[in-house]
Design a protein around this motif. Structure first.
Motif, PDB file in Angstrom:
ATOM      1  N   UNK A  28      -7.055 -20.505 -16.086  1.00 55.50           N
ATOM      2  CA  UNK A  28      -5.945 -18.920 -15.680  1.00 55.50           C
ATOM      3  C   UNK A  28      -7.040 -17.827 -16.465  1.00 55.50           C
ATOM      4  N   UNK A  29      -5.748 -17.108 -16.955  1.00 57.43           N
ATOM      5  CA  UNK A  29      -6.013 -15.632 -17.478  1.00 57.43           C
ATOM      6  C   UNK A  29      -5.753 -15.580 -18.490  1.00 57.43           C
ATOM      7  N   UNK A  30      -5.186 -16.857 -19.266  1.00 55.97           N
ATOM      8  CA  UNK A  30      -5.038 -16.270 -20.506  1.00 55.97           C
ATOM      9  C   UNK A  30      -5.647 -17.743 -21.778  1.00 55.97           C
ATOM     10  N   UNK A  31      -6.472 -17.381 -22.498  1.00 61.62           N
ATOM     11  CA  UNK A  31      -6.527 -15.802 -22.612  1.00 61.62           C
ATOM     12  C   UNK A  31      -8.189 -15.401 -22.235  1.00 61.62           C
ATOM     13  N   UNK A  32      -7.666 -13.899 -21.926  1.00 60.08           N
ATOM     14  CA  UNK A  32      -9.134 -12.999 -22.216  1.00 60.08           C
ATOM     15  C   UNK A  32      -9.759 -12.228 -23.252  1.00 60.08           C
ATOM     16  N   UNK A  84       5.808 -12.062 -36.442  1.00 63.02           N
ATOM     17  CA  UNK A  84       6.668 -11.905 -35.171  1.00 63.02           C
ATOM     18  C   UNK A  84       7.083 -10.764 -34.540  1.00 63.02           C
ATOM     19  N   UNK A  85       6.478  -9.475 -35.749  1.00 61.74           N
ATOM     20  CA  UNK A  85       6.433  -8.376 -34.830  1.00 61.74           C
ATOM     21  C   UNK A  85       5.520  -7.564 -33.919  1.00 61.74           C
ATOM     22  N   UNK A  86       4.282  -8.802 -33.837  1.00 57.68           N
ATOM     23  CA  UNK A  86       3.387  -8.710 -32.431  1.00 57.68           C
ATOM     24  C   UNK A  86       4.038  -8.874 -30.921  1.00 57.68           C
ATOM     25  N   UNK A  87       3.136  -8.760 -30.338  1.00 56.18           N
ATOM     26  CA  UNK A  87       3.737  -9.184 -28.811  1.00 56.18           C
ATOM     27  C   UNK A  87       3.530 -10.378 -28.428  1.00 56.18           C
ATOM     28  N   UNK A  88       4.571 -10.297 -27.853  1.00 57.68           N
ATOM     29  CA  UNK A  88       4.664 -12.394 -27.541  1.00 57.68           C
ATOM     30  C   UNK A  88       3.745 -12.274 -26.285  1.00 57.68           C
ATOM     31  N   UNK A  89       2.175 -12.396 -26.810  1.00 58.98           N
ATOM     32  CA  UNK A  89       1.228 -12.675 -25.157  1.00 58.98           C
ATOM     33  C   UNK A  89       0.262 -13.821 -25.672  1.00 58.98           C
ATOM     34  N   UNK A  90       0.254 -13.914 -26.918  1.00 62.10           N
ATOM     35  CA  UNK A  90      -0.559 -14.888 -27.905  1.00 62.10           C
ATOM     36  C   UNK A  90      -1.856 -14.912 -27.909  1.00 62.10           C
ATOM     37  N   UNK A  91      -1.910 -13.760 -27.786  1.00 57.17           N
ATOM     38  CA  UNK A  91      -2.894 -12.451 -29.054  1.00 57.17           C
ATOM     39  C   UNK A  91      -2.980 -12.690 -30.836  1.00 57.17           C
ATOM     40  N   UNK A  92      -1.260 -12.825 -30.999  1.00 57.89           N
ATOM     41  CA  UNK A  92      -1.304 -13.105 -32.243  1.00 57.89           C
ATOM     42  C   UNK A  92      -0.899 -14.069 -33.229  1.00 57.89           C
ATOM     43  N   UNK A 260       6.524 -20.352 -21.969  1.00 54.36           N
ATOM     44  CA  UNK A 260       6.231 -21.350 -21.718  1.00 54.36           C
ATOM     45  C   UNK A 260       3.989 -21.324 -21.903  1.00 54.36           C
ATOM     46  N   UNK A 261       3.727 -20.761 -20.498  1.00 52.75           N
ATOM     47  CA  UNK A 261       2.696 -20.734 -19.646  1.00 52.75           C
ATOM     48  C   UNK A 261       1.376 -21.205 -20.668  1.00 52.75           C
ATOM     49  N   UNK A 262       1.517 -19.670 -21.998  1.00 55.92           N
ATOM     50  CA  UNK A 262       0.948 -19.855 -22.943  1.00 55.92           C
ATOM     51  C   UNK A 262       0.589 -20.449 -24.035  1.00 55.92           C
TER      52      UNK A 262
END
Length: 323
Positions: A28-32, A84-92, A260-262
């Motif tokens: 899929x698209x994660x991780x890019x 905890x303050x990073x974007x909740x996108x799975x990259x941190x 959840x998908x991440x």
């Protein structure tokens, strides 16, 4: 051969903390793009080694570079708060553990809600090692405890509120010994002063094995309920203080509200990597024993651990001075 393998692990810490993938494994698209893992302690300790041993295999599995960033301070809270303050996108992501999740909330006002983090899994578990300076006039655990009854023993930890500190405090509570705690800012500085004989003892993580194997310190005991195969000649503290047990663990988490998908991709990748026999062997050699769990099981474990260390903190009236 064991010393050679350990030397290779230690040497790896000096390499640039970026591992680039050799083959893709993401779906899929994660991780890019590259994924950053924050280690909330300085380089050289067990938390740092846990992350660095994960770098290469996880990079291969996800098909993206893994970057390690050491961000120490405040018993690990500074690094976890940054995550905890990073974007909740799975990259941190960040490493977590007893001091930042299950004991910290009982000792201080937390800059984040530990249970609101997106918990992925526990990574490893291990006993702590009670190491002593080479010239300490005690060769056995009973001799060490007898010496502590009549002499001021200065014992080090990686900082107030860390799992090392709590394990030592728990031991003094159960044994009744009045030893002097000397907190350091991380494992590395504590190990240096133990080797130099500035402190008498150290409740340390598996990074202490290097000092012991090099002959710069001695293993007096371990904090697991039974003897540890990695140090078979070192007794368990429970042999002198029945019922004592204080195993450490490190886990990995993402910012709150990570989709959840991440989370599913990360959890599946990490559990697969940590189950690989070659990866497991490297962790075992370092004294860090893989102990992953499905997310639901890990969260239940975390809630139980919160109560255990809450009781220890309350009995010891342990507080972190934030003034």
């Amino acid at each position: 051969m064991r010393n050679t393998r350990r030397s290779l692990l230690v040497a790896a810490l000096a390499l640039p903390a970026v591992i680039r993938p050799r083959r893709g494994g993401a779906q899929g698209k994660y991780p890019e793009r590259p994924i950053k893992i924050i280690v909330p302690y300085p380089p050289g300790g067990g938390v740092d080694l846990t992350a660095r041993l994960l770098m290469e295999p996880l990079s291969k599995e996800l098909g993206q570079p893994i970057i390690i960033e050491n961000k120490g301070g405040a018993g690990g809270l500074i690094g976890v708060e940054a995550m905890s303050h990073a974007l909740p996108d799975g990259y941190t992501l960040s490493l977590t553990g007893v001091s930042t999740l299950s004991a910290g909330p009982h000792m201080r006002k937390m800059p984040f809600d530990p249970m609101a983090l997106a918990h992925i899994t526990r990574l490893v578990r291990m006993p702590l090692i009670v190491a002593v300076r080479n010239d300490l006039p005690a060769g056995t655990l009973p001799e060490f405890m007898e010496l502590a009854r009549h002499t001021e023993i200065r014992w080090a930890s990686g900082g107030i509120g860390t799992s090392q500190h709590l394990a030592g405090e728990y031991f003094t509570q159960m044994s009744g010994l009045k030893m002097v705690h000397v907190p350091y800012r991380g494992t590395g500085p504590a190990l240096n002063d133990l080797a130099a004989g500035i402190v008498d003892a150290y409740f340390g993580d598996p990074a202490t094995l290097g000092l012991i194997r090099s002959g710069k310190a001695r293993a007096m005991a371990v904090t697991s309920p039974e003897r540890w195969p990695v140090l078979p000649d070192a007794p368990a503290l429970a042999e002198a203080v029945p019922g004592y047990q204080a195993e450490n663990w490190y886990a990995i988490a993402a910012p709150p509200k990570t989709p959840e998908p991440v989370m599913a991709v990360l959890t599946a990748a990490i559990l697969k990597v940590m189950a690989d026999p070659a990866v497991k062997a490297k962790y075992d050699e370092a004294g860090l024993h893989p102990a992953t769990m499905p997310r639901a099981e890990y969260i239940a474990f975390l809630q139980k651990d919160l109560k255990t260390w809450g009781d220890v903190v309350a009995r010891g009236n342990i507080k972190i001075d934030e003034s």
